[in-house]
Design an enzyme around this catalytic site. Structure first.
Site, PDB file in Angstrom:
ATOM      1  N   SER A   1       0.848  -1.196   0.000  1.00 53.57           N
ATOM      2  CA  SER A   1       0.000   0.000   0.000  1.00 53.57           C
ATOM      3  C   SER A   1       0.875   1.235   0.000  1.00 53.57           C
ATOM      4  O   SER A   1       2.004   1.215   0.522  1.00 53.57           O
ATOM      5  CB  SER A   1      -0.907   0.021   1.241  1.00 53.57           C
TER       6      SER A   1
ATOM      7  N   TYR B   1      -1.874  -0.539  10.146  1.00 55.15           N
ATOM      8  CA  TYR B   1      -1.987  -0.912   8.739  1.00 55.15           C
ATOM      9  C   TYR B   1      -0.692  -0.566   7.996  1.00 55.15           C
ATOM     10  O   TYR B   1      -0.156  -1.378   7.228  1.00 55.15           O
ATOM     11  CB  TYR B   1      -3.174  -0.186   8.120  1.00 55.15           C
TER      12      TYR B   1
END
Length: 256
Positions: free
Chosen positions: A139, A152
């Site tokens: 990501s 995350y």
């Protein structure tokens, strides 16, 4: 680009990037194992694709559980006998300031997002005797600072490190790369906007979207189809000399 009925396992395959990847593999003559977290979600996704014969099966699994992943790969082996591609797309994200995260919240996100890909590769390897490719989904959150997703971001930076380590260990027969998506506009983005407003961090959803777009040089959100194309490229023979790399598909967002 054709995958000649070789087998691809796609986790988190029932929606968004995962479903787009399943569709892209099917369109290029692969056989696909669509994996998601529960039977209802898997059955609905498989039914929506309308693929007949032995080209698609759906399996529910918790990628954070070694027992569940082992059972998944046992089923794949029984159905197809081998695996050529593993796409580790399954992932979760909750929202909170780092100082407000609970240990349970931290551990759950790391378990799904980082332990899960490791387990899937570990238990797919006996089925990859003829070689193949692994693509892990990282990501932009691993490469640029942002609020509310420290756990995350940590998990996705871990994915980049895991990708490099596996690339060294599994060469020369298996290539391992990562794709790092930018902002793919899904219901998760809507959820984040609503959460930020509910917590008083923002007051205008459209202003949040504009701020995100202003930080993307290409001035547009990324599509699930664009991410799927990058994944298939890294699985294909066109990327035969590429391993240990992270391909950013972010509209240039990680540069600014």
């Amino acid at each position: 680009m054709s995958f000649d009925r070789r087998v691809a396992v796609v986790t988190g395959g029932a929606r968004n990037i995962g479903l787009a990847t399943v569709k892209a593999f099917l369109a290029r003559d692969a056989r696909v194992v669509l994996v998601d977290r529960d039977d209802e979600t898997v059955d609905s996704a498989v039914s929506s694709l309308g693929v007949a014969g032995d080209r698609l099966i759906g399996v529910s699994a918790d990628v954070s559980s070694e027992e569940s992943v082992k059972a998944l790969m046992d089923r794949v082996g029984a159905a197809f006998g081998s695996v050529s591609y593993v796409v580790n797309n399954a992932g979760i994200c909750t929202l909170n300031l780092a100082v407000d995260l609970s240990v349970e919240e931290w551990d759950r996100v790391l378990a799904v997002n980082l332990r899960g890909p490791w387990l899937c590769v570990k238990h797919a390897l006996p089925l990859m005797k003829d070689g193949g490719a692994v693509v892990n989904i990282a990501s932009q959150a691993a490469q640029r600072a942002q609020r509310f997703t420290a756990h995350y971001s940590a998990s996705k930076m871990g994915i980049i490190g895991l990708t490099r380590a596996l690339a060294v260990e599994l060469a020369p027969k298996i290539r391992v790369n990562a794709v790092s998506p930018g902002t793919v506009y899904t219901n998760m983005i809507e959820h984040e906007i609503n959460w930020r407003i509910s917590k008083g961090f923002d007051s205008d959803g459209e202003a949040v979207k504009k701020d995100w777009l202003d930080r993307i040089p290409m001035k547009r959100f990324q599509s699930a189809d664009a991410i799927a194309k990058a994944i298939l490229f890294l699985c294909s023979d066109d990327a035969s000399e590429t391993t240990g790399e992270t391909l950013n598909v972010s509209g240039g967002a990680v540069m600014v």
